[in-house]
Structures are given as structure tokens and as C-alpha cells.
Scaffold this motif. Structure first.
Motif, PDB file in Angstrom:
ATOM      1  N   GLU A  19       0.831  -1.213   0.000  1.00  0.00           N
ATOM      2  CA  GLU A  19       0.000   0.000   0.000  1.00  0.00           C
ATOM      3  C   GLU A  19       0.866   1.265   0.000  1.00  0.00           C
ATOM      4  O   GLU A  19       0.600   2.219  -0.733  1.00  0.00           O
ATOM      5  CB  GLU A  19      -0.917  -0.020   1.221  1.00  0.00           C
ATOM      6  CG  GLU A  19      -2.001   1.003   1.202  1.00  0.00           C
ATOM      7  CD  GLU A  19      -3.021   0.804   2.313  1.00  0.00           C
ATOM      8  OE1 GLU A  19      -4.180   1.186   2.084  1.00  0.00           O
ATOM      9  OE2 GLU A  19      -2.661   0.294   3.390  1.00  0.00           O
ATOM     10  N   ILE A  20       1.932   1.242   0.795  1.00  0.00           N
ATOM     11  CA  ILE A  20       2.853   2.390   0.854  1.00  0.00           C
ATOM     12  C   ILE A  20       3.630   2.511  -0.451  1.00  0.00           C
ATOM     13  O   ILE A  20       3.775   3.603  -1.003  1.00  0.00           O
ATOM     14  CB  ILE A  20       3.801   2.263   2.070  1.00  0.00           C
ATOM     15  CG1 ILE A  20       3.017   2.316   3.383  1.00  0.00           C
ATOM     16  CG2 ILE A  20       4.914   3.294   2.016  1.00  0.00           C
ATOM     17  CD1 ILE A  20       2.179   3.560   3.586  1.00  0.00           C
ATOM     18  N   LEU A  68      -2.777   8.575  15.161  1.00  0.00           N
ATOM     19  CA  LEU A  68      -1.451   8.034  14.882  1.00  0.00           C
ATOM     20  C   LEU A  68      -0.794   8.757  13.714  1.00  0.00           C
ATOM     21  O   LEU A  68      -1.380   8.906  12.645  1.00  0.00           O
ATOM     22  CB  LEU A  68      -1.529   6.533  14.580  1.00  0.00           C
ATOM     23  CG  LEU A  68      -0.199   5.824  14.310  1.00  0.00           C
ATOM     24  CD1 LEU A  68       0.748   5.924  15.513  1.00  0.00           C
ATOM     25  CD2 LEU A  68      -0.437   4.359  13.936  1.00  0.00           C
ATOM     26  N   HIS A  69       0.440   9.197  13.963  1.00  0.00           N
ATOM     27  CA  HIS A  69       1.293   9.824  12.948  1.00  0.00           C
ATOM     28  C   HIS A  69       2.532   8.948  12.820  1.00  0.00           C
ATOM     29  O   HIS A  69       3.077   8.492  13.831  1.00  0.00           O
ATOM     30  CB  HIS A  69       1.714  11.228  13.377  1.00  0.00           C
ATOM     31  CG  HIS A  69       0.562  12.157  13.540  1.00  0.00           C
ATOM     32  ND1 HIS A  69       0.260  13.118  12.602  1.00  0.00           N
ATOM     33  CD2 HIS A  69      -0.372  12.282  14.516  1.00  0.00           C
ATOM     34  CE1 HIS A  69      -0.802  13.787  12.997  1.00  0.00           C
ATOM     35  NE2 HIS A  69      -1.206  13.303  14.165  1.00  0.00           N
ATOM     36  N   GLU A  82       6.952  13.168   1.341  1.00  0.00           N
ATOM     37  CA  GLU A  82       5.583  12.854   0.922  1.00  0.00           C
ATOM     38  C   GLU A  82       4.740  12.744   2.185  1.00  0.00           C
ATOM     39  O   GLU A  82       5.139  12.087   3.151  1.00  0.00           O
ATOM     40  CB  GLU A  82       5.518  11.534   0.158  1.00  0.00           C
ATOM     41  CG  GLU A  82       6.294  11.562  -1.130  1.00  0.00           C
ATOM     42  CD  GLU A  82       5.429  11.464  -2.354  1.00  0.00           C
ATOM     43  OE1 GLU A  82       4.190  11.477  -2.243  1.00  0.00           O
ATOM     44  OE2 GLU A  82       6.009  11.359  -3.431  1.00  0.00           O
ATOM     45  N   VAL A  83       3.600  13.399   2.189  1.00  0.00           N
ATOM     46  CA  VAL A  83       2.688  13.384   3.326  1.00  0.00           C
ATOM     47  C   VAL A  83       1.307  12.990   2.827  1.00  0.00           C
ATOM     48  O   VAL A  83       0.829  13.550   1.840  1.00  0.00           O
ATOM     49  CB  VAL A  83       2.623  14.777   4.006  1.00  0.00           C
ATOM     50  CG1 VAL A  83       1.635  14.783   5.154  1.00  0.00           C
ATOM     51  CG2 VAL A  83       4.003  15.216   4.474  1.00  0.00           C
ATOM     52  N   PHE A  84       0.695  12.019   3.486  1.00  0.00           N
ATOM     53  CA  PHE A  84      -0.654  11.610   3.104  1.00  0.00           C
ATOM     54  C   PHE A  84      -1.309  10.856   4.252  1.00  0.00           C
ATOM     55  O   PHE A  84      -0.657  10.490   5.236  1.00  0.00           O
ATOM     56  CB  PHE A  84      -0.646  10.756   1.829  1.00  0.00           C
ATOM     57  CG  PHE A  84       0.301   9.590   1.855  1.00  0.00           C
ATOM     58  CD1 PHE A  84      -0.071   8.372   2.409  1.00  0.00           C
ATOM     59  CD2 PHE A  84       1.572   9.705   1.307  1.00  0.00           C
ATOM     60  CE1 PHE A  84       0.804   7.291   2.424  1.00  0.00           C
ATOM     61  CE2 PHE A  84       2.460   8.636   1.321  1.00  0.00           C
ATOM     62  CZ  PHE A  84       2.067   7.423   1.881  1.00  0.00           C
ATOM     63  N   LYS A  85      -2.604  10.639   4.100  1.00  0.00           N
ATOM     64  CA  LYS A  85      -3.390   9.948   5.114  1.00  0.00           C
ATOM     65  C   LYS A  85      -4.058   8.737   4.468  1.00  0.00           C
ATOM     66  O   LYS A  85      -4.595   8.852   3.363  1.00  0.00           O
ATOM     67  CB  LYS A  85      -4.449  10.890   5.686  1.00  0.00           C
ATOM     68  CG  LYS A  85      -5.145  10.383   6.921  1.00  0.00           C
ATOM     69  CD  LYS A  85      -6.136  11.414   7.442  1.00  0.00           C
ATOM     70  CE  LYS A  85      -5.570  12.042   8.688  1.00  0.00           C
ATOM     71  NZ  LYS A  85      -6.532  12.887   9.400  1.00  0.00           N
ATOM     72  N   ILE A  86      -3.998   7.609   5.152  1.00  0.00           N
ATOM     73  CA  ILE A  86      -4.689   6.395   4.719  1.00  0.00           C
ATOM     74  C   ILE A  86      -5.437   5.842   5.926  1.00  0.00           C
ATOM     75  O   ILE A  86      -4.821   5.592   6.971  1.00  0.00           O
ATOM     76  CB  ILE A  86      -3.713   5.308   4.195  1.00  0.00           C
ATOM     77  CG1 ILE A  86      -2.885   5.809   3.017  1.00  0.00           C
ATOM     78  CG2 ILE A  86      -4.492   4.046   3.811  1.00  0.00           C
ATOM     79  CD1 ILE A  86      -1.828   4.809   2.536  1.00  0.00           C
ATOM     80  N   PHE A  93       6.694  10.570   4.960  1.00  0.00           N
ATOM     81  CA  PHE A  93       7.856   9.845   4.456  1.00  0.00           C
ATOM     82  C   PHE A  93       8.865  10.854   3.939  1.00  0.00           C
ATOM     83  O   PHE A  93       8.505  11.896   3.391  1.00  0.00           O
ATOM     84  CB  PHE A  93       7.457   8.893   3.322  1.00  0.00           C
ATOM     85  CG  PHE A  93       6.723   7.680   3.803  1.00  0.00           C
ATOM     86  CD1 PHE A  93       7.412   6.578   4.264  1.00  0.00           C
ATOM     87  CD2 PHE A  93       5.343   7.658   3.815  1.00  0.00           C
ATOM     88  CE1 PHE A  93       6.737   5.471   4.723  1.00  0.00           C
ATOM     89  CE2 PHE A  93       4.648   6.551   4.274  1.00  0.00           C
ATOM     90  CZ  PHE A  93       5.346   5.446   4.736  1.00  0.00           C
ATOM     91  N   TYR A  94      10.142  10.531   4.119  1.00  0.00           N
ATOM     92  CA  TYR A  94      11.198  11.389   3.589  1.00  0.00           C
ATOM     93  C   TYR A  94      12.294  10.528   2.994  1.00  0.00           C
ATOM     94  O   TYR A  94      12.484   9.376   3.378  1.00  0.00           O
ATOM     95  CB  TYR A  94      11.761  12.327   4.665  1.00  0.00           C
ATOM     96  CG  TYR A  94      12.480  11.636   5.803  1.00  0.00           C
ATOM     97  CD1 TYR A  94      13.851  11.409   5.747  1.00  0.00           C
ATOM     98  CD2 TYR A  94      11.782  11.219   6.934  1.00  0.00           C
ATOM     99  CE1 TYR A  94      14.517  10.780   6.789  1.00  0.00           C
ATOM    100  CE2 TYR A  94      12.438  10.586   7.975  1.00  0.00           C
ATOM    101  CZ  TYR A  94      13.802  10.365   7.902  1.00  0.00           C
ATOM    102  OH  TYR A  94      14.461   9.738   8.935  1.00  0.00           O
TER     103      TYR A  94
END
Length: 158
Positions: A19-20, A68-69, A82-86, A93-94
Motif C-alpha cells: 500500500e505504501i 497516529l502519525h 511525501e505526506v498523506f493519510k490512509i 515519508f522522507y
């Protein structure tokens, strides 16, 4: 606790799952592909790792009282961040600053630094932005992101 009465939890970890990878679409850079061929090294394989992180995420997706982060380095990213929510989980992520080519070339000239200043800077900025109630680090043996523990204000972030 934050204004929504949820406990804000931050995980510092490194993991990968399909998924990631579908979101980040990691690639091996051209120079690394060529270097691996020249030196007879195996082609870089993309696979799941740290499955316990993914299992934990699935459990946290079911909880409504915890926000949760997750901050995680990810090799092969095309962008630096990259920043996103699932499913209610916020991901940050960096791209780590210790790529294959940089490590290889710096070792050739005995200039390899292990303090990961770039990774530490990104993580510190994200922690200050997120302002978690608690931080949980997975994989303290992985220096390229665990070294960021040296920068955490333990009075402010337990």
C-alpha cells in the motif's frame, strides 16, 4: 491530549508494504543500477519489511481515541518528502540523505559521516509540527533514523 481529546501518538520507524509502495512508487536510481551492474552486485529488490509495523497500523486504524502519525525514511522516493493519510493514519515519508551512491563515494574518500544531519533535521521539523503526546521509536538499531532520538526534547515529548 490535543483539542479533539485524542491521544496524539508518533511512531518513528522504517517499514514497507504494498500500500505504501503504491503511493510512493520507489525507484532505484540510474547510477545505482549501473554501479550494481559494474560491481556485480544484486539488483535491488523491493519487498515488504517490518511487518509488525503494518500489523500495528491495522490495529490503530480501528481505534477512534488515538491519532497516529508515522515518520519513516524511504529509499527510492522521487520527492524529498511525501505526506498523506490512509484510513485515518497520517504518514510522513522522507528520502534519507544516505543513498547508496553517496555512501559508496564517501567511503571511497573516507569522508562518510554517520550523524545523518539531513534526516535529523527533517524528523525534528516534523515532530515540532505534529506536537505528539508521546513518541514511540521502532528499530533503534537503525542509526539513519534512530539517531534523531538525540534531538528529541524528552520533557516536551515523552
Amino acid at each position: 491530549m490535543n483539542e479533539t481529546n485524542k491521544i496524539k501518538v508518533l511512531w518513528l520507524c522504517s517499514f514497507s508494504n504494498s500500500e505504501i509502495r503504491d503511493r510512493l512508487r520507489p525507484k532505484t536510481g540510474f547510477l545505482e543500477v549501473m554501479a550494481r551492474k559494474v560491481w556485480g552486485m544484486e539488483e535491488k529488490k523491493v519487498a515488504d519489511y517490518a511487518q509488525w509495523i503494518t500489523n500495528g497500523i491495522k490495529e490503530f486504524e480501528k481505534m477512534s481515541n488515538i491519532e497516529l502519525h508515522i515518520i519513516s525514511p524511504q529509499y527510492g522516493m522521487s520527492k524529498n518528502k511525501e505526506v498523506f493519510k490512509i484510513n485515518g493514519i497520517q504518514y510522513y515519508f522522507y528520502k534519507p540523505n544516505d543513498s547508496f551512491i553517496i555512501k559508496f563515494l564517501s567511503r571511497l574518500f573516507n569522508k562518510y559521516e554517520t550523524d545523518c544531519k539531513g534526516n535529523r533535521k527533517v524528523t525534528k521539523e516534523l515532530i515540532n509540527k505534529i506536537q505528539p503526546d508521546i513518541i514511540h521509536m521502532f528499530g533503534a538499531e537503525n542509526y539513519y533514523y534512530s539517531i534523531t532520538a538525540l534531538d528529541i526534547d524528552l520533557e516536551k515529548y515523552p
